[in-house]
Motif scaffolding. Sequence first.
Motif, PDB file in Angstrom:
ATOM      1  N   TYR A 121       7.851  -4.559   1.226  1.00 12.43           N
ATOM      2  CA  TYR A 121       6.472  -4.463   0.723  1.00 12.43           C
ATOM      3  C   TYR A 121       6.425  -4.235  -0.786  1.00 12.43           C
ATOM      4  CZ  TYR A 121       7.035   0.643   0.877  1.00 12.43           C
ATOM      5  OH  TYR A 121       7.468   1.927   0.685  1.00 12.43           O
ATOM      6  N   LEU A 122       7.501  -3.661  -1.342  1.00 16.62           N
ATOM      7  CA  LEU A 122       7.531  -3.476  -2.795  1.00 16.62           C
ATOM      8  C   LEU A 122       7.575  -4.829  -3.509  1.00 16.62           C
ATOM      9  CD1 LEU A 122      10.075  -0.529  -3.007  1.00 16.62           C
ATOM     10  CD2 LEU A 122       7.589  -0.404  -3.131  1.00 16.62           C
ATOM     11  N   ALA A 123       8.290  -5.793  -2.929  1.00 18.62           N
ATOM     12  CA  ALA A 123       8.337  -7.138  -3.519  1.00 18.62           C
ATOM     13  C   ALA A 123       6.987  -7.837  -3.376  1.00 18.62           C
ATOM     14  CB  ALA A 123       9.442  -7.960  -2.864  1.00 18.62           C
ATOM     15  N   TRP A 124       6.336  -7.639  -2.215  1.00 19.27           N
ATOM     16  CA  TRP A 124       4.998  -8.212  -2.054  1.00 19.27           C
ATOM     17  C   TRP A 124       4.039  -7.615  -3.094  1.00 19.27           C
ATOM     18  CZ3 TRP A 124       4.012 -12.474   0.346  1.00 19.27           C
ATOM     19  CH2 TRP A 124       4.715 -12.864   1.480  1.00 19.27           C
ATOM     20  N   GLU A 165      -3.617 -14.672 -13.343  1.00 17.75           N
ATOM     21  CA  GLU A 165      -5.012 -14.948 -12.979  1.00 17.75           C
ATOM     22  C   GLU A 165      -5.138 -15.754 -11.692  1.00 17.75           C
ATOM     23  OE1 GLU A 165      -7.067 -16.594 -16.329  1.00 17.75           O
ATOM     24  OE2 GLU A 165      -6.599 -14.892 -17.636  1.00 17.75           O
ATOM     25  N   ASN A 166      -4.191 -15.576 -10.797  1.00 18.41           N
ATOM     26  CA  ASN A 166      -4.233 -16.241  -9.489  1.00 18.41           C
ATOM     27  C   ASN A 166      -4.667 -15.190  -8.457  1.00 18.41           C
ATOM     28  OD1 ASN A 166      -3.802 -17.766  -7.186  1.00 18.41           O
ATOM     29  ND2 ASN A 166      -1.949 -18.732  -8.010  1.00 18.41           N
ATOM     30  N   TYR A 167      -5.975 -14.893  -8.452  1.00 16.80           N
ATOM     31  CA  TYR A 167      -6.481 -13.740  -7.719  1.00 16.80           C
ATOM     32  C   TYR A 167      -6.435 -13.917  -6.201  1.00 16.80           C
ATOM     33  CZ  TYR A 167      -8.118 -12.720 -12.435  1.00 16.80           C
ATOM     34  OH  TYR A 167      -8.177 -12.523 -13.780  1.00 16.80           O
ATOM     35  N   GLU A 168      -6.701 -15.115  -5.732  1.00 19.22           N
ATOM     36  CA  GLU A 168      -6.673 -15.339  -4.276  1.00 19.22           C
ATOM     37  C   GLU A 168      -5.287 -15.071  -3.711  1.00 19.22           C
ATOM     38  OE1 GLU A 168      -8.825 -15.886  -1.890  1.00 19.22           O
ATOM     39  OE2 GLU A 168     -10.495 -15.757  -3.304  1.00 19.22           O
ATOM     40  N   GLN A 169      -4.277 -15.637  -4.367  1.00 20.27           N
ATOM     41  CA  GLN A 169      -2.909 -15.418  -3.885  1.00 20.27           C
ATOM     42  C   GLN A 169      -2.487 -13.959  -4.073  1.00 20.27           C
ATOM     43  OE1 GLN A 169       0.204 -18.234  -4.840  1.00 20.27           O
ATOM     44  NE2 GLN A 169      -1.299 -19.873  -5.131  1.00 20.27           N
ATOM     45  N   ALA A 170      -2.987 -13.324  -5.122  1.00 25.57           N
ATOM     46  CA  ALA A 170      -2.682 -11.906  -5.338  1.00 25.57           C
ATOM     47  C   ALA A 170      -3.233 -11.074  -4.180  1.00 25.57           C
ATOM     48  CB  ALA A 170      -3.258 -11.424  -6.660  1.00 25.57           C
ATOM     49  N   ILE A 171      -4.475 -11.370  -3.789  1.00 27.26           N
ATOM     50  CA  ILE A 171      -5.087 -10.654  -2.653  1.00 27.26           C
ATOM     51  C   ILE A 171      -4.245 -10.871  -1.390  1.00 27.26           C
ATOM     52  CG2 ILE A 171      -7.082 -10.629  -1.083  1.00 27.26           C
ATOM     53  CD1 ILE A 171      -8.805 -11.242  -3.650  1.00 27.26           C
ATOM     54  N   ALA A 172      -3.803 -12.115  -1.176  1.00 27.80           N
ATOM     55  CA  ALA A 172      -2.970 -12.417  -0.003  1.00 27.80           C
ATOM     56  C   ALA A 172      -1.661 -11.624  -0.045  1.00 27.80           C
ATOM     57  CB  ALA A 172      -2.685 -13.917   0.062  1.00 27.80           C
ATOM     58  N   SER A 173      -1.117 -11.464  -1.224  1.00 31.40           N
ATOM     59  CA  SER A 173       0.125 -10.710  -1.370  1.00 31.40           C
ATOM     60  C   SER A 173      -0.109  -9.225  -1.089  1.00 31.40           C
ATOM     61  CB  SER A 173       0.685 -10.905  -2.786  1.00 31.40           C
ATOM     62  OG  SER A 173       2.055 -10.591  -2.839  1.00 31.40           O
ATOM     63  N   TYR A 174      -1.203  -8.684  -1.594  1.00 33.32           N
ATOM     64  CA  TYR A 174      -1.519  -7.282  -1.306  1.00 33.32           C
ATOM     65  C   TYR A 174      -1.816  -7.071   0.178  1.00 33.32           C
ATOM     66  CZ  TYR A 174      -1.748  -6.522  -6.357  1.00 33.32           C
ATOM     67  OH  TYR A 174      -1.435  -6.425  -7.693  1.00 33.32           O
ATOM     68  N   ASP A 175      -2.406  -8.086   0.819  1.00 28.97           N
ATOM     69  CA  ASP A 175      -2.628  -7.989   2.271  1.00 28.97           C
ATOM     70  C   ASP A 175      -1.306  -7.854   3.025  1.00 28.97           C
ATOM     71  OD1 ASP A 175      -5.387  -8.018   2.259  1.00 28.97           O
ATOM     72  OD2 ASP A 175      -5.537 -10.208   2.449  1.00 28.97           O
ATOM     73  N   GLN A 176      -0.279  -8.556   2.539  1.00 27.52           N
ATOM     74  CA  GLN A 176       1.049  -8.434   3.155  1.00 27.52           C
ATOM     75  C   GLN A 176       1.594  -7.014   2.975  1.00 27.52           C
ATOM     76  OE1 GLN A 176       2.820 -10.548   5.025  1.00 27.52           O
ATOM     77  NE2 GLN A 176       1.165 -12.043   4.935  1.00 27.52           N
ATOM     78  N   VAL A 177       1.331  -6.439   1.798  1.00 19.76           N
ATOM     79  CA  VAL A 177       1.742  -5.049   1.563  1.00 19.76           C
ATOM     80  C   VAL A 177       1.088  -4.147   2.606  1.00 19.76           C
ATOM     81  CG1 VAL A 177       1.661  -3.089  -0.025  1.00 19.76           C
ATOM     82  CG2 VAL A 177       2.044  -5.391  -0.917  1.00 19.76           C
ATOM     83  N   LEU A 178      -0.207  -4.339   2.826  1.00 21.19           N
ATOM     84  CA  LEU A 178      -0.962  -3.447   3.703  1.00 21.19           C
ATOM     85  C   LEU A 178      -0.630  -3.647   5.174  1.00 21.19           C
ATOM     86  CD1 LEU A 178      -4.294  -3.631   1.707  1.00 21.19           C
ATOM     87  CD2 LEU A 178      -2.792  -1.636   1.927  1.00 21.19           C
ATOM     88  N   LEU A 211       2.399  -4.090   6.109  1.00 15.51           N
ATOM     89  CA  LEU A 211       3.653  -3.351   6.229  1.00 15.51           C
ATOM     90  C   LEU A 211       3.474  -1.868   5.943  1.00 15.51           C
ATOM     91  CD1 LEU A 211       5.773  -6.010   4.325  1.00 15.51           C
ATOM     92  CD2 LEU A 211       6.009  -5.470   6.752  1.00 15.51           C
ATOM     93  N   LYS A 212       2.500  -1.546   5.073  1.00 20.10           N
ATOM     94  CA  LYS A 212       2.286  -0.136   4.688  1.00 20.10           C
ATOM     95  C   LYS A 212       0.782   0.080   4.483  1.00 20.10           C
ATOM     96  CE  LYS A 212       3.854   3.296   1.279  1.00 20.10           C
ATOM     97  NZ  LYS A 212       4.134   4.338   2.283  1.00 20.10           N
ATOM     98  N   PRO A 213       0.048   0.351   5.582  1.00 17.27           N
ATOM     99  CA  PRO A 213      -1.420   0.452   5.493  1.00 17.27           C
ATOM    100  C   PRO A 213      -1.920   1.552   4.569  1.00 17.27           C
ATOM    101  CG  PRO A 213      -0.695   0.229   7.780  1.00 17.27           C
ATOM    102  CD  PRO A 213       0.527   0.467   6.963  1.00 17.27           C
ATOM    103  N   ASP A 214      -1.082   2.561   4.273  1.00  8.90           N
ATOM    104  CA  ASP A 214      -1.525   3.664   3.412  1.00  8.90           C
ATOM    105  C   ASP A 214      -1.153   3.445   1.942  1.00  8.90           C
ATOM    106  OD1 ASP A 214       1.188   3.913   3.687  1.00  8.90           O
ATOM    107  OD2 ASP A 214       1.176   6.100   3.972  1.00  8.90           O
ATOM    108  N   ALA A 215      -0.838   2.197   1.560  1.00  6.09           N
ATOM    109  CA  ALA A 215      -0.466   1.902   0.168  1.00  6.09           C
ATOM    110  C   ALA A 215      -1.733   1.841  -0.680  1.00  6.09           C
ATOM    111  CB  ALA A 215       0.306   0.586   0.092  1.00  6.09           C
TER     112      ALA A 215
END
Length: 523
Positions: A431-434, A445-458, A460-464
Amino acid sequence: MNQNLSDWDDDLPPEPEEVYQDLLRALRRKSGFGLFFVQCTPVEADKFIVKLPQEIPQKKIAVLRFVEAIDNLYQPVAEFVKDKQIDILLIKGLEYSLYKYEKRSFGEITEGQFSNLTSVPHILNHLNQQRERFRDDFTISFIFLLRSFSINYFIHRAPDFFDWRSGVFELPTTPEVVDEESSRLLDKKGYEEYFKLSREKKIEKLLEIKDMLTEKFQTASRKPSLLCELGNLLITANENEIAIASYDEAVKIQPDYHQAWYNRGIALGNLGRYEAAIASYEEALKIKSDFHEAWNNRGNLLRNLGSYKAAIASYEEALKIQPNLHYLHLLWNNRGIALGNLGRYEEAITSYEEALKIQPNYHLAWYGKGYILEKLGRYKSAITSYEEALKIQPDYYLAWYDRGIVLENLGHYEAAINSYDQVLEIKPDDYLAWYAKGYALVNSENYEQAIASYDQVLKLKPDAREAWYNKASCYALQGNIEQALENLQQAINLSHEKYREIAKSDSDFDSIREDERFQALIQ
């Protein structure tokens, strides 16, 4: 009174030769189907296999050996005896079919309780059900060469088959056999080999060592080595507490047994009991002051406790000893780590370079050097160092990760994203790499993909909380205020702090990765 004197030895166990002669008489008399169970060690079994045809030349004798588990004995026997004239069939290696069904912990096995099965092994079920076929189809005397625990399995788990036994014979060991078997168990390349063994093989080895420790002909001088060997095996089975007990027994018998003190330190270190482990290494060093491995491990644990100066001193004691080159690069590497922890970066780099002079293909030294160069802001040199590590170890995900961080610092966001993608190819749940990838996507400035990446973090780690906050920022930059507020509220709920404070706190992720770096680097 005379009668009592003449019967004084009635309860003594029979002599080895007497048991052996009883078995030979029974085999000579027996014709047709018969079941004989011979309790013996593997060495005794091999000697018996060689000796028996010489003792009974009038009988046709064959050997069927198994080196892995089987569920069906009838079929291998039928194929083996087909078109052969056999009177006696020796069967060795049936234990392999029993080990995998044992559900007790290694600790209970060391206490001698090796009979707790959650189910009956297939091989024993098969023998129970097929005993009439064995009797009707094979006019052969079967001799099962087994250890004592295996015979217990037959008694309790294959009673129908065992009840047809023609005899059970225990061949007591002799001093020569005990010496030979003990030497075999202690003749190895190193306990690292035990890590490669399956659980079943470890159980087999453990039982062999236990048998040798309890043999009446075992010498007091040999016991500490066997106890140390048992401890080594238990460490590889992650049974560190029981391993420590085994080492304690060894040093009780032989207080100056430096290897047992050293290995005891390893087991204590594995349990996170660093102070006790350091004390154990120091006991080893009192006995053998030039024990460079003990100096190194002591340094590692001091470093783990944050005692960096003491750790460096420990590594330097090891370096004074001038260990062989195979080990020397590890010491320079570990010294470099401790120097880096003290902020003595230039010295750390020099230490890593010493390691690389000795072992140019040591990827951890390249990685450690890169990390220090990164801390010094020498980003291009850091990238070069990480890439050297990756040439040697292409799947070393930490080097890909830190390469990405440096590329981001240089503003090369696409290259950084590609580096994080390499991490995720190797370790999809990192999740650190995500998170880092999401950050680089925001910067590009690729916000959609950034959101998708943060969703992957969450996932794996919902309290991030950092991921919730950064998602909120992405939505805000897109003008999606409702989603921004929703995600921001999630971050606030997790932190119980104002969002301004949350925005500063990437430190949780940083400390997690820093701990991971240490565990990966230290040798």
